[in-house]
Design a protein around this motif. Sequence first.
Motif, short mmCIF file in Angstrom:
data_model
loop_
_atom_site.label_atom_id
_atom_site.label_comp_id
_atom_site.label_asym_id
_atom_site.label_seq_id
_atom_site.Cartn_x
_atom_site.Cartn_y
_atom_site.Cartn_z
N VAL A 150 0.83 -1.20 0.00
CA VAL A 150 0.00 0.00 0.00
C VAL A 150 0.87 1.25 0.00
CG1 VAL A 150 -1.80 1.29 1.24
CG2 VAL A 150 -1.87 -1.21 1.19
N SER A 151 1.74 1.36 0.99
CA SER A 151 2.65 2.51 1.08
C SER A 151 3.75 2.17 2.07
CB SER A 151 1.89 3.76 1.54
OG SER A 151 1.40 3.55 2.86
N ILE A 152 4.80 2.98 2.06
CA ILE A 152 5.90 2.79 3.03
C ILE A 152 5.34 2.92 4.44
CG2 ILE A 152 8.05 3.78 3.91
CD1 ILE A 152 8.62 2.52 1.32
N TYR A 153 4.47 3.92 4.63
CA TYR A 153 3.84 4.16 5.93
C TYR A 153 3.11 2.90 6.40
CZ TYR A 153 0.32 5.85 9.26
OH TYR A 153 -0.48 6.01 10.35
N ASN A 154 2.26 2.36 5.52
CA ASN A 154 1.46 1.19 5.83
C ASN A 154 2.35 -0.01 6.20
OD1 ASN A 154 -0.16 -1.36 4.86
ND2 ASN A 154 -1.68 0.26 5.12
N THR A 155 3.36 -0.26 5.40
CA THR A 155 4.26 -1.40 5.64
C THR A 155 5.03 -1.23 6.96
OG1 THR A 155 4.52 -1.74 3.27
CG2 THR A 155 6.22 -2.69 4.68
#
Lengths: 10, 212
Positions: free
Chosen positions: B56-61
Motif C-alpha cells: 500500500v505505502s511505506i507508511y502502511n508497511t
Amino acid sequence: RGNKNSHDEL
Amino acid sequence: MNVFRLIGDMSHLAAIIILLIKIWRSRSCSGISGKSQLLFTAVFTCRYLDLFTNFVSIYNTTMKIFFLASSYATIYLIFMKFKATYNRNHDTFRFELLIVVSVILALLINHEFSATEILWTFSIYLEAVAILPQLFMITKTGEAESITSHYLFALGSYRGLYILNWIYRYYVEGHLDWIAVLSGIVQTGLYCDFFYLYITRVMKGKNLTLPA
C-alpha cells in the motif's frame, strides 16, 4: 460496496 | 489518509509504546491481561499477512511491521521474561470463546470466501472483542494503575477515531466497508464504561478504582 483486496487501513 | 485516521494510528501506536514502557520500566506486567495481548497478536498476524502480497505505502508497511514486532515482544515480556509478575489467577476470561465466535462469524459474514479475506475478516471481528479479558481483569481486581488506564484510553480512542475516518471516507471517497465499520462501533462501545471512569477519575488525578 465491499472492498476485497484493498484493505489499506491498519 | 485523512487526519482522523492519522491521529487514530498515532493513538494506536502510543498505546502500544505506553504498554511496552510500563512493562519494561517496572520490570512487571502486573495488571495486564496476557490473554488480551495474545488476542491482539493473533489479530495483527492474521490481518497483516498481506504484507507479503499487497503493497500500500511505506507508511502502511512500516506500521504493520512495528505492530507485529511489538505485539510479539509484548507476549515475550509477559509470558517469558517477566512471567513471575503476570497475574495469571486474575486473568480468567474464557477467551477461547471469543476466537470460536469470531471464526464462525468470519466464515459466515465476509466480503469474499477466500483464505486471505476470511483471515482479514476474522481479525476484524476478533479485534472488536480482544480487550474483553483486560476489562474483565480490571473489573475483577477493581482497579488499574494509571499507566495501564492511559494505555487503555489510547487503545480505545484509536478505533473511535477510525469511525470518524470511515464517516469522512464515506462522504469524500464513497468508500464503505460495513464489516469494519460495524465491528469498530462494537469495539469502541466496549470502552464506554472505561472512558467514563477515565474522564471522571484519572483525568482529575485520581486512581482508576471501580465504584463498589
